[in-house]
Design a protein around this motif. Structure first.
Motif, PDB file in Angstrom:
ATOM      1  N   ALA A 138      10.358 -12.220  -4.875  1.00  0.00           N
ATOM      2  CA  ALA A 138       9.640 -10.944  -4.889  1.00  0.00           C
ATOM      3  C   ALA A 138       8.755 -10.827  -3.661  1.00  0.00           C
ATOM      4  N   LYS A 139       8.034 -11.906  -3.321  1.00  0.00           N
ATOM      5  CA  LYS A 139       7.113 -11.848  -2.175  1.00  0.00           C
ATOM      6  C   LYS A 139       7.882 -11.639  -0.878  1.00  0.00           C
ATOM      7  N   TRP A 166       9.143  -8.020  -0.720  1.00  0.00           N
ATOM      8  CA  TRP A 166       8.062  -7.081  -0.421  1.00  0.00           C
ATOM      9  C   TRP A 166       7.730  -7.145   1.064  1.00  0.00           C
ATOM     10  N   VAL A 197       8.098  -3.862   3.480  1.00  0.00           N
ATOM     11  CA  VAL A 197       6.955  -3.285   4.213  1.00  0.00           C
ATOM     12  C   VAL A 197       7.226  -3.323   5.715  1.00  0.00           C
ATOM     13  N   GLY A 208      -0.071  -3.344   2.203  1.00  0.00           N
ATOM     14  CA  GLY A 208       1.149  -3.836   1.548  1.00  0.00           C
ATOM     15  C   GLY A 208       1.383  -5.320   1.802  1.00  0.00           C
ATOM     16  N   SER A 231       0.956  -7.947  -1.318  1.00  0.00           N
ATOM     17  CA  SER A 231       2.185  -8.592  -1.786  1.00  0.00           C
ATOM     18  C   SER A 231       2.074 -10.118  -1.668  1.00  0.00           C
ATOM     19  N   GLN A 232       1.307 -10.628  -0.681  1.00  0.00           N
ATOM     20  CA  GLN A 232       1.191 -12.079  -0.520  1.00  0.00           C
ATOM     21  C   GLN A 232       0.045 -12.669  -1.342  1.00  0.00           C
ATOM     22  N   MET A 236       0.865  -1.869  -5.556  1.00  0.00           N
ATOM     23  CA  MET A 236       2.026  -2.057  -4.684  1.00  0.00           C
ATOM     24  C   MET A 236       3.005  -0.892  -4.726  1.00  0.00           C
ATOM     25  N   ALA A 251       4.323   1.283  -1.468  1.00  0.00           N
ATOM     26  CA  ALA A 251       5.736   1.409  -1.073  1.00  0.00           C
ATOM     27  C   ALA A 251       6.101   2.876  -0.903  1.00  0.00           C
TER      28      ALA A 251
END
Length: 1129
Positions: free
Chosen positions: A984-985, A988, A992, A1060, A1064-1065, A1099, A1103
């Protein structure tokens, strides 16, 4: 020397006459190359050098040249200019018609054979004898030996260059005013964002905000020099020309540039500092104010120096943007403010010391933090002084002498960059080598000549790609042999090779359809126009000189008609309004006031339908540079031929047209940029005509189809034009200085004088007898001389000087003639539709549906992108270099999560990488869009497509390239910086980054679409970089931005990218983190939300907004392309 093509013949004659006087009176030596010299101009020369296939065929007195060719068996016909004869007699295609000795069979005589025969000719032998004896030096003139490299003393050269530079600065005032205005705007923004009422001096956190303000000041003044880049590159071609002609040494160019920049820069620095210093609330002591001012001034000088150096070394726009951005990225990342000095990996530590920004940042920080208000307070540990603690948290040296060390280093860098710039200008040459493209036929001719003479081959052939479409009507071989037959038959019927009726007899003789290029039916249409007037608003320059009228009239009461199957010439001296009349009739004018009645076969002209049945060949041959000749024609045919025509028929028609305009041998040649790569001028002209012909128009306008061509190329183009007329179309050409041959290929003439008035409209007659009789009938007009060019004579006898001498107005004389009455009657007859005729009607505005338009535009854009390695590879190389640089500088930073400076560092890394790759995407796409836009203006005016499908095609073409760019960029950066390997990370991060790169690219396209050219676009785009940088949330976190500016944070695309990437991180990381000034250790998640204002559950909206920015920039690009037209006609 070579005079500028595009002058009419009488002006050319006057120029050469003047040069002849100079030579004869002052014993000067002048060597001129001429394209289409008229016979009377040619007769002014004393000696002639005839070159063919890079060999000298003849060199000697002009009087003996025809004698030499007669000795070889060739004679110049009666009504033929000597210069035209000389250009054709050495060519394999045109030689046979001049063969004089009919008793012997003709055989081709090659250029090498001519050259050898010349050595045995008496002139050649005399020349050899002259050259074999050593020159008697005592007869030489003293001035023949030059001991000085420059003809003027160095100080005078410097003064002249100084004056020129000063003049350019005054002329270019808009640029400098724009830059200063920009600085004022940003100073106001900076002082309202970091407003003093919100700036405190309590703890380290407040200190960090001051450092952020200093940083913004540093970076804004650094980027202020960015405009130097495009300005300098645009000046390089002129500089190289002057340097190579020994006008002046390089340092006399660089010194004034540098010195005259100082007062401008000083003024900008004073404006910036006086607006920002006290309003932000930096240290109040006067001494510190002036030290801050000195540092700002030196940063501006250093920035201007580094950008000039980049321009001098890179030499082209695309490479300079890339080279420049890479240098900046390095200087930026290693300046000690994104990555503190202690954190820089060992292998990059040298970068810290060579980055000029290091010294600027340290000087700024030390100057501010050693102020009493920082040094008199204690930090949170109650031991260290607050100022020292702030400096330590940023890893800045804590020695107060660092201000002077920084200033000295900046001064040193400024001098170094300017010296290196001078060396770059002295020793580097412009990039790119101009090469000619030869057609297959010309290449075959040269090779055949070489085989006969057993010479070394001089041609290198590229590998030909397979014909992209298998259905070719005729292979090049059969076409050539057929053309040779046509040539021979027509040359027997008339020696000019430009026969009018020769082709009709030839059709039956050869079994070839007489009317070539007629696969698709078309309706022949006549055009009549009655009392057309055209005026524009009076230019301000003329009003200043005391002209009282509000309007300037360019056409006055022009009446006439163009009929099918007749070739009409529009002639007149320079400035008579030929092109203006053509633009008015073709509906190409974008401004001004038009009056009068224009009709097409009796019906009033409507521009929408007219664009569908007419073609317009512009004087400047504008084509997409990266497609082949055949693809250009296919593209035009598929967009302009009706839907009912099948794909196969379109392809056959394209092949027919290529044959008609003799482009078969060049079908796979890339078009290229004019004068740089690709097709020659004459080949481009024929392509321009072909692109219009594949639209199957009934009426074709051609603006100076022969200007800028030599006599032979002009004859080829005119043969094309004649072939077009013989298919029954209506063709109108403006023409400048035609030879006798070209002039007499026309059927009718519309002659204009200055002021836009008609002085003759009617037939030319055989050997131009009709027009000669008309003018010779006027009392006082001198008779035409034997062998004189009627076109030149006609312009001379009807000139303004002749009107004064004869005390008459030729326009009034024409209006009282029987010819005028006849024309009036003809126009009246053509103004009423014939019985049973219908007005032109098309159910849709464009011949293709929007989807069809999009497919064709996308097809062309795809090829353009695929064949633009200098754009795509450069951008890919830059992305790779940036990714590796970010990866190695921030090596394994993702694993460090101890304190807040680690987090700031990561944000700095992400933001700077996306920023630089984005800015590079933005600046490299600008020239591409700007070049394509000039083609778009021509194609839209021709009614090929609407703006939306075109813009969409350009937008969609970018996506695959940006996608590939994102893939390898994210893989390199993600793995080297060591972020968490969770699906997922990673996705993302990829998402981005992809949309960030895409919106930057579309932002670049948008800036071009709303500005007149890509220089202005570059300045306009750069203006917003500073705002994007300021509000990205790196220099001043969102919670600290004043309420009245927080709205801009939400509309800043870069801020959303950083949002983003961080959320995300780190939005879900619960690890504790050390925060200065806090006893307990909060979690990273809490700190990200509290300090930066990043909500971990946000998030989805982020997006959506990133996609929104991409769509918004793309839509604005499409809308601006549709509504704004920066072409003024």
């Amino acid at each position: 020397m070579r005079y500028q093509p595009g002058l009419d013949s009488s002006t050319t004659y006057q120029i050469v006459k003047c040069l002849q006087q100079i030579v004869h009176l002052t014993d000067a030596t002048i060597l001129m190359s001429l394209l289409q010299p008229a016979p009377e101009t040619f007769d002014l020369f004393d000696d002639v050098v005839l070159l063919s296939e890079s060999k000298i065929v003849y060199q000697g007195p002009r009087d003996n040249i025809l004698e030499f060719f007669q000795s070889c068996g060739f004679r110049c016909p009666e009504r033929k200019g000597t210069a035209d004869f000389l250009q054709e007699v050495t060519s394999r295609k045109d030689q046979e018609q001049y063969w004089a000795d009919r008793s012997r069979p003709y055989r081709y005589i090659s250029v090498t054979e001519f050259a050898n025969r010349f050595k045995r000719f008496h002139i050649g032998m005399h020349l050899e004898n002259e050259l074999s004896a050593p020159f008697d030096k005592s007869r030489g003139h003293k001035a023949a030996l030059v001991f000085d490299k420059y003809s003027v003393p160095k100080m005078e050269l410097l003064k002249t260059c100084w004056d020129k530079e000063w003049l350019l600065i005054k002329r270019n005032a808009f640029f400098y005013v724009f830059k200063t205005t920009q600085i004022i705007i940003f100073a106001v923004i900076a002082s309202t964002v970091f407003i003093r009422s919100k700036m405190h001096t309590r703890n380290e956190d407040d200190g960090a905000l001051y450092i952020g303000a200093l940083l913004f000041s540093l970076i804004n003044n650094m980027f202020n020099g960015f405009a130097e880049l495009s300005l300098m590159i645009s000046r390089l071609p002129v500089f190289y020309k002057q340097r190579d002609l020994k006008f002046h040494p390089a340092w006399t160019f660089t010194l004034p540039t540098f010195l005259l920049g100082i007062p401008i820069s000083a003024f900008e620095s004073i404006v910036w500092v006086s607006l920002t210093y006290y309003s932000i609330g930096f240290a109040p002591e006067a001494g510190r104010f002036f030290k801050h001012l000195l540092a700002v001034f030196l940063i501006q000088q250093m920035a201007a120096g580094i950008f000039r150096l980049i321009a001098g070394v890179c030499r082209t726009m695309i490479i300079a943007h890339t080279g420049g951005a890479l240098t900046l990225l390095l200087v930026f990342l290693l300046g000690g403010f994104i990555l503190p000095k202690g954190q820089i990996p060992k292998w990059w530590s040298w970068g810290y010391w060579v980055s000029p920004l290091t010294y600027g940042f340290n000087a700024f920080a030390v100057n501010e933090m050693y102020a009493p208000r920082w040094m008199d307070k204690r930090a949170t540990d109650n031991v260290t002084r607050l100022g020292v603690a702030v400096l330590r948290s940023f890893d800045v040296p804590t020695d107060r002498n660092w201000f002077w060390i920084g200033v000295a280093a900046l001064f040193g860098f400024t001098v170094l960059f300017n010296v290196l710039f001078t060396f770059a200008l002295m020793y580097l040459n412009p990039l790119g080598k101009p090469q000619a493209t030869l057609s297959e036929e010309t290449a075959a001719e040269i090779e055949a000549g070489q085989e006969e003479t057993k010479e070394e081959p001089r041609l290198v052939r590229p590998k030909s790609k397979k014909d992209s479409f298998p259905r070719s009507l005729s292979s090049a071989g059969t076409n050539n042999s057929r053309e040779m037959i046509i040539q021979r038959i027509s040359s027997r019927s008339n020696p000019n090779g430009l026969s009018r009726n020769g082709d009709a007899s030839l059709g039956t003789a050869n079994g070839v359809a007489a009317k070539r290029g007629m696969v698709l039916p078309f309706t022949p249409l006549a055009m009549s126009f009655d009392t057309v007037n055209y005026s524009v608003d009076m230019p301000p320059e003329m009003k200043e000189q005391g002209v009282a009228e509000d309007k300037l009239q360019l056409l006055r009461g022009v009446t006439g008609a163009f009929r099918p199957g007749l070739l009409t010439a529009l002639m007149g001296v320079s400035g008579a309004g030929k092109t203006t009349l053509m633009d008015v009739l073709a509906g190409r004018k974008t401004g001004g006031y038009i009056e009068g009645d224009v009709r097409i076969s009796g019906f009033p002209k409507k521009q929408e339908t007219f664009a569908r049945i007419s073609g317009y060949c512009e004087q400047t041959d504008i084509h997409s540079p990266q497609v082949t000749v055949r693809e250009s024609l296919i593209y035009s045919a598929f967009l302009r031929l009706p839907k009912e025509v099948s794909k196969e028929e379109k392809m056959v028609f394209v092949d027919e047209v290529m044959e008609l305009v003799e482009l078969v041998g060049l079908k796979d040649a890339i078009v290229g940029l004019p004068g740089v790569t690709g097709l020659s001028t004459e080949q481009r002209k024929r392509l321009t005509i072909a692109v219009e012909l594949v639209a199957n128009p009934s009426i074709i306008f051609m603006d100076e189809p022969t200007s800028g061509l030599d006599a032979r190329a002009a004859a080829i183009v005119m043969r094309t034009v004649r072939n077009t007329v013989d298919t029954g179309r209506t063709v109108v050409c403006t023409i400048h200085q035609p030879s006798i041959d070209i002039f007499e290929a026309f059927d009718e003439l519309l002659l204009m004088k200055r002021g836009g008035q008609v002085i003759y409209a009617g037939p030319l007659g055989k050997n131009s007898h009709k027009i000669i009789e008309y003018f010779e009938a006027i009392p006082g007009v001198s008779k035409i001389k034997e062998k004189y060019n009627p076109a030149t004579w006609m312009l001379e006898v009807s000139s303004a000087a002749a009107e004064v001498r004869l005390n008459m107005d030729f326009a009034e004389y024409y209006k009282s003639s029987a010819l005028f009455q006849r024309n009036k009657a003809l126009v009246k007859e053509l103004s009423t539709p014939p019985p049973g005729a219908k007005d032109l009607y098309f159910p849709t505005q464009y011949s293709q549906s929007s989807w069809g338009q999009f497919k064709s535009c996308f097809w062309k854009q795809w090829w353009t992108y695929w064949r633009s390695p200098d754009y795509n590879l450069v951008r890919y190389f830059f992305t790779l270099a940036s990714a590796l640089m970010v990866g190695t500088i921030f090596w394994k930073v993702g694993t460090k999560r101890e304190d807040t400076s680690d987090l700031t560092m990561i944000i700095g890394a992400m933001y700077s990488a996306v920023l630089f790759v984005g800015v590079n995407n933005c600046s490299t796409v600008q020239p591409i869009v700007a070049i394509e836009r000039t083609v778009f203006y021509r194609e839209r005016a021709a009614g090929m497509y609407s703006a939306l499908p075109y813009a969409l095609a350009q937008v969609v073409s970018e996506i695959p390239y940006v996608f590939v760019q994102t893939i390898y960029y994210t893989l390199i950066v993600y793995s080297m910086v060591s972020f968490e390997w969770r699906v997922a990370k990673f996705f993302w991060f990829f998402f981005v980054t992809f949309f960030s790169f895409l919106y930057w690219t579309y932002y670049g396209m948008m800036t071009v679409s709303i500005t007149p050219n890509h220089q202005v676009a570059a300045i306009f785009a750069a203006a917003f970089y500073a705002l994007f940088i300021l509000f990205s949330g790196f220099y001043i976190p969102r919670p600290r931005i004043p309420k009245w500016w927080v709205w801009y944070y939400w509309i800043c695309p870069l801020a959303w990218t950083v949002y983003g990437l961080i959320v995300s991180q780190y939005g879900d990381v619960e690890d504790p983190i050390r925060v200065p000034g806090m006893e307990t250790r909060p979690s990273i998640k809490w700190y990200v939300e509290d300090h930066f204002g990043f909500d971990p559950n946000f998030m989805g909206p982020v997006a959506a907004v990133l996609v929104g920015f991409t769509v918004f920039f793309a839509f604005t690009f499409a809308y601006s392309i549709k509504t704004l037209n920066f072409q003024t006609r």
